[in-house]
Design a protein around this motif. Structure first.
Motif, mmCIF file in Angstrom:
data_model
loop_
_atom_site.group_PDB
_atom_site.id
_atom_site.type_symbol
_atom_site.label_atom_id
_atom_site.label_comp_id
_atom_site.label_asym_id
_atom_site.label_seq_id
_atom_site.Cartn_x
_atom_site.Cartn_y
_atom_site.Cartn_z
ATOM 1 N N LEU A 18 9.632 1.653 -37.292
ATOM 2 C CA LEU A 18 10.097 0.972 -36.096
ATOM 3 C C LEU A 18 11.027 -0.294 -36.732
ATOM 4 N N LYS A 19 10.370 -0.836 -37.975
ATOM 5 C CA LYS A 19 10.870 -1.906 -38.755
ATOM 6 C C LYS A 19 12.405 -1.933 -39.057
ATOM 7 N N GLU A 20 12.438 -0.416 -39.354
ATOM 8 C CA GLU A 20 13.787 -0.169 -39.760
ATOM 9 C C GLU A 20 14.952 -0.067 -38.739
ATOM 10 N N ILE A 21 14.674 -0.296 -37.469
ATOM 11 C CA ILE A 21 15.522 0.146 -36.501
ATOM 12 C C ILE A 21 16.994 -0.319 -36.692
ATOM 13 N N GLY A 22 17.072 -1.813 -37.136
ATOM 14 C CA GLY A 22 18.518 -2.271 -37.166
ATOM 15 C C GLY A 22 19.389 -1.405 -38.190
ATOM 16 N N SER A 23 19.058 -1.114 -39.175
ATOM 17 C CA SER A 23 19.788 -0.350 -40.113
ATOM 18 C C SER A 23 20.127 1.016 -39.728
ATOM 19 N N VAL A 88 22.329 3.436 -25.783
ATOM 20 C CA VAL A 88 21.248 3.548 -25.249
ATOM 21 C C VAL A 88 20.102 3.699 -26.107
ATOM 22 N N ILE A 89 18.968 2.768 -25.981
ATOM 23 C CA ILE A 89 17.629 2.926 -26.864
ATOM 24 C C ILE A 89 16.672 2.957 -25.889
ATOM 25 N N ALA A 90 15.824 3.840 -25.839
ATOM 26 C CA ALA A 90 14.786 4.003 -25.033
ATOM 27 C C ALA A 90 13.306 3.909 -25.922
ATOM 28 N N ILE A 91 12.398 2.901 -25.464
ATOM 29 C CA ILE A 91 11.370 2.936 -26.296
ATOM 30 C C ILE A 91 9.914 2.908 -25.037
ATOM 31 N N GLY A 92 9.080 3.647 -25.160
ATOM 32 C CA GLY A 92 7.911 3.809 -24.305
ATOM 33 C C GLY A 92 7.289 5.356 -24.106
ATOM 34 N N ARG A 129 30.084 14.415 -23.964
ATOM 35 C CA ARG A 129 28.923 14.007 -24.624
ATOM 36 C C ARG A 129 28.493 12.692 -24.248
ATOM 37 N N PRO A 130 26.946 12.678 -24.062
ATOM 38 C CA PRO A 130 26.475 11.149 -23.570
ATOM 39 C C PRO A 130 26.823 10.182 -24.533
ATOM 40 N N ALA A 131 26.744 9.075 -24.221
ATOM 41 C CA ALA A 131 26.690 7.765 -25.142
ATOM 42 C C ALA A 131 25.591 7.979 -26.144
ATOM 43 N N PRO A 132 25.816 7.500 -27.255
ATOM 44 C CA PRO A 132 24.561 7.718 -28.486
ATOM 45 C C PRO A 132 23.403 7.041 -27.918
ATOM 46 N N PHE A 133 22.250 7.825 -28.054
ATOM 47 C CA PHE A 133 20.924 7.863 -27.752
ATOM 48 C C PHE A 133 19.994 7.814 -28.767
ATOM 49 N N ILE A 134 19.104 6.803 -28.591
ATOM 50 C CA ILE A 134 18.034 6.844 -29.613
ATOM 51 C C ILE A 134 16.585 6.926 -28.953
ATOM 52 N N ALA A 135 15.760 7.593 -29.092
ATOM 53 C CA ALA A 135 14.433 7.654 -28.774
ATOM 54 C C ALA A 135 13.341 7.018 -29.537
ATOM 55 N N ILE A 136 12.495 6.255 -28.948
ATOM 56 C CA ILE A 136 11.429 5.645 -29.750
ATOM 57 C C ILE A 136 10.252 5.956 -28.972
ATOM 58 N N PRO A 137 9.162 6.959 -29.022
ATOM 59 C CA PRO A 137 8.049 7.205 -28.240
ATOM 60 C C PRO A 137 7.119 6.289 -28.663
ATOM 61 N N ALA A 138 6.367 5.788 -27.630
ATOM 62 C CA ALA A 138 5.237 4.606 -27.601
ATOM 63 C C ALA A 138 3.936 5.599 -27.216
ATOM 64 N N THR A 139 4.248 6.748 -26.763
ATOM 65 C CA THR A 139 2.983 7.570 -26.578
ATOM 66 C C THR A 139 2.959 8.820 -27.227
ATOM 67 N N ASP A 176 7.083 6.551 -34.824
ATOM 68 C CA ASP A 176 6.073 5.222 -35.495
ATOM 69 C C ASP A 176 4.849 5.652 -34.664
ATOM 70 N N PRO A 177 3.815 6.084 -35.419
ATOM 71 C CA PRO A 177 2.405 6.083 -34.828
ATOM 72 C C PRO A 177 1.917 4.739 -34.578
ATOM 73 N N GLU A 178 2.387 3.711 -35.205
ATOM 74 C CA GLU A 178 1.684 2.647 -34.892
ATOM 75 C C GLU A 178 1.829 1.832 -33.566
ATOM 76 N N LEU A 179 2.946 2.435 -32.958
ATOM 77 C CA LEU A 179 3.166 2.199 -31.763
ATOM 78 C C LEU A 179 2.192 2.616 -30.483
ATOM 79 N N THR A 180 1.258 3.618 -30.941
ATOM 80 C CA THR A 180 0.264 4.110 -30.297
ATOM 81 C C THR A 180 -1.154 3.585 -30.612
ATOM 82 N N TYR A 181 -1.208 2.926 -31.586
ATOM 83 C CA TYR A 181 -2.586 2.416 -31.766
ATOM 84 C C TYR A 181 -3.274 1.521 -30.609
#
Length: 303
Positions: A18-23, A88-92, A129-139, A176-181
């Motif tokens: 997740l720490k690399e999300i900016g780049s 759009v970025i979704a986290i959760g 085509r949808p707007a760019p979408f980034i998915a970040i699962p936290a489960t 990122d498995p750390e998000l599920t700890y």
């Protein structure tokens, strides 16, 4: 043998990624809508990291209080348009990711959600085509980060329906498995059992293929050895990594080989009762498997 295989354009996996999300997000857009679940704090680090990225000019947060409804998604689209969002970025969990996926789809397509959703809507094909979408699962379980549909609830009809298109596959999935700890045991169990179901059903599907089989077998092995550990020793890094991979593999498998009767029953049950999807799948799985085995024995007693 004939099959096709599709998944997210890019998958980045690993503890601390997740720490690399900016780049990683660089170049997708400058004005971000960050979609979260009811716990907005899950997005705090993400927002901090995005604000450090020179290419990101603004971040707007939109929270989903529970499972996404058609109304909630429509409100999210309105918020994104008002803020001029182009990413759009979704986290959760799966709810946040499905909501983000649907918002990204509708952001570039005119009309109402009912024009495009299945079952209760018109089921039209998304023209753009949808707007760019980034998915970040936290489960670890839904696999929504690599699927091409968004499951939405319609409380009025008491059903769950899908907005679906091959165009809806995320441009990037950051797992990122750390998000599920810190997930509590009950949530770890229900999402983990959802992952297991989504590995078993594609494996025995009539649409199964050799690529999907590999993901399913590997994923089932990881769930078998790590789900209990992840539930009762939540900081176990190896167990959390196994479950994050299993959830990812389940999403890849269901996208390419489909699901079965467990999810066939789980969808209407989930629309009628406020029960966790993974728990419903877990309750149905042994009964559906028993029925399938009985049918196979009757059909091929010597098989």
């Amino acid at each position: 043998m004939r099959f096709e295989f599709a998944t997210a354009t890019r998958i980045v996996f690993g503890a601390g990624k997740l720490k690399e999300i900016g780049s990683l997000a660089h170049g997708f857009g400058q004005h971000v809508l960050v979609v979260t679940g009811r716990d907005r704090q899950r997005a705090d680090l993400l927002l901090e990291l995005l604000k450090r990225e020179p290419g990101i000019l603004t971040c707007t947060t939109f929270s989903i209080p529970g499972e996404p409804t058609l109304t909630t998604v429509s409100n999210g689209v309105d918020a994104a348009r008002m803020a001029g969002c182009d990413l759009v970025i979704a986290i959760g969990g799966g709810s946040a990711i499905d909501a983000g996926k649907a918002i990204a789809a509708m952001l570039t397509n005119e009309g109402e959600l009912l024009d495009f959703v299945e079952v209760i809507g018109r089921g039209k094909t998304l023209p753009n085509r949808p707007a760019p979408f980034i998915a970040i699962p936290a489960t670890a379980g839904t696999g929504a980060e690599v699927t091409r549909n968004a499951v939405l609830s319609s409380p009025e009809q008491r059903v769950k329906v899908s907005l679906r298109s091959p165009l809806m596959l995320p441009r990037l999935a950051v797992v990122d498995p750390e998000l599920t700890y810190g997930l509590p045991p009950a949530l770890t169990a229900s999402t983990g059992l959802d992952a297991l179901t989504q590995l078993i059903e594609p494996y025995v599907s009539c649409r199964a293929n050799p690529i999907v089989d590999g993901f399913c077998v590997e994923g089932m092995q990881r769930v078998s050895r790590s789900l209990r550990l992840a539930c009762f020793t939540g900081q176990n890094k190896a167990a959390r990594e196994d479950m994050a991979l299993a959830g990812l593999f389940g999403g890849i498998a269901l996208t390419n080989a489909g699901l079965g009767a467990v999810h066939g029953f789980a969808a209407p049950i989930g629309g009628m009762f406020p029960a966790p999807h993974g728990a419903v799948c877990a309750a149905l799985l042994p009964h559906v498997m028993a029925a399938n085995i009985r049918a196979l024995r009757e059909r091929a007693p010597d098989g």
